[in-house]
Design an enzyme around this catalytic site. Structure first.
Site, mmCIF file in Angstrom:
data_model
loop_
_atom_site.group_PDB
_atom_site.id
_atom_site.type_symbol
_atom_site.label_atom_id
_atom_site.label_comp_id
_atom_site.label_asym_id
_atom_site.label_seq_id
_atom_site.Cartn_x
_atom_site.Cartn_y
_atom_site.Cartn_z
ATOM 1 N N ALA A 174 0.804 -1.222 0.000
ATOM 2 C CA ALA A 174 0.000 0.000 0.000
ATOM 3 C C ALA A 174 0.837 1.272 0.000
ATOM 4 C CB ALA A 174 -0.934 0.004 1.212
ATOM 5 N N ASP A 175 2.110 1.171 0.365
ATOM 6 C CA ASP A 175 2.935 2.378 0.465
ATOM 7 C C ASP A 175 4.382 2.065 0.085
ATOM 8 O OD1 ASP A 175 3.631 4.997 0.952
ATOM 9 O OD2 ASP A 175 3.782 4.759 3.124
ATOM 10 N N LEU A 176 4.583 1.657 -1.150
ATOM 11 C CA LEU A 176 5.931 1.334 -1.619
ATOM 12 C C LEU A 176 6.690 2.631 -1.869
ATOM 13 C CD1 LEU A 176 7.877 -0.928 -2.386
ATOM 14 C CD2 LEU A 176 7.030 -0.761 -4.729
ATOM 15 N N ASN A 180 10.660 2.547 2.814
ATOM 16 C CA ASN A 180 10.234 1.190 3.152
ATOM 17 C C ASN A 180 11.043 0.098 2.452
ATOM 18 O OD1 ASN A 180 8.286 2.077 4.929
ATOM 19 N ND2 ASN A 180 6.703 2.230 3.346
#
EC number: 2.7.1.166
Length: 249
Positions: A174-176, A180
């Site tokens: 969801a938040d590449l 991360n």
């Protein structure tokens, strides 16, 4: 759907006005308590993580090993009204439990993910707060730190191959972003922060959406680097991604 894991134990707790539960890996932890998810409980053994996030993560020094504590926080405009509460839809649907189980499933598939240790939720009527405790990876830096430090040793091809592996297994992150993705000096890569992630049938649309989000992140943190330089590095990543995808690995 993430399979049931016999090594998970769910322990309800009631501490004063707090009611909730802790899901933990009984092979890594013998006992758990609510204090594990409160930075103040750790005292001087908790150190805030300044990079990325929303001021919601700490390195903690524990008897079971160095770990990362992360409390779930909202972002965007809604955070001005509601910083850390989410609507209650059942314990098995809390963000911490979902992320804990997703991470364990990814590890079972041989993917480079830090080991989740415990997940907690505390109910407040129709809302809840949540936190997760996971293994700390030693000797790593985020891709964002490497880019900002103008590192010459960023293995863009290795990053592309890693992302392809996750996508091949159906992970829609969801938040590449550059915060991360973690790297060590040997070029080994890890992916972190699986909040709101999901396992799906591999499809072009969501895979491209993940990669586009990563590109936006790289452009955002480019500093004095030119836009062309960012695109050149990203093209290296994408070529390796496409090659690995085509080979099915």
């Amino acid at each position: 759907m993430v399979a049931f894991d016999a090594n998970e134990i769910l322990t309800p707790f009631c501490e004063g006005h707090r009611e909730g539960a802790i899901l933990f890996d009984c092979q890594r932890m013998r006992q758990v308590e609510y204090g594990l998810f409160v930075p103040a409980w750790w005292g001087e053994r908790a150190h805030p993580i300044s990079e990325g996030g929303r001021g919601s993560a700490w390195f903690v020094e524990a008897s079971f090993g160095n770990a990362v504590l992360r409390q779930y926080r909202r972002g965007g405009m809604i955070a001005m009204l509601n910083r850390d509460r989410y609507f209650w839809c059942g314990g098995h649907r809390t963000r911490s439990v979902l992320e804990f189980r997703l991470m364990r499933e990814l590890i079972s598939r041989g993917l480079p993910v830090p080991t989740p240790l415990a997940a907690c939720y505390v109910r407040h009527g129709v809302q809840y707060r949540a936190a997760i405790l996971m293994e700390r990876l030693e000797g790593v830096s985020s891709l964002a730190m490497c880019v900002r430090g103008n590192s010459k040793e960023i293995h863009w091809e290795q990053i592309g191959r890693m992302i392809s592996r996750f996508h091949r297994e159906g992970l829609d992150h969801a938040d590449l972003n550059a915060h991360n993705i973690l790297l060590d000096q040997a070029g080994q890569c890890w992916l972190i922060d699986f909040d709101r992630g999901a396992l799906r049938i591999p499809a072009t649309k969501w895979r491209e959406h993940n990669l586009a989000r990563l590109l936006r992140s790289l452009l955002k943190i480019r500093g004095e680097r030119s836009v062309d330089a960012v695109y050149r590095d990203f093209e290296r990543l994408c070529r390796a991604y496409d090659l690995a995808w085509g080979r099915g690995c």
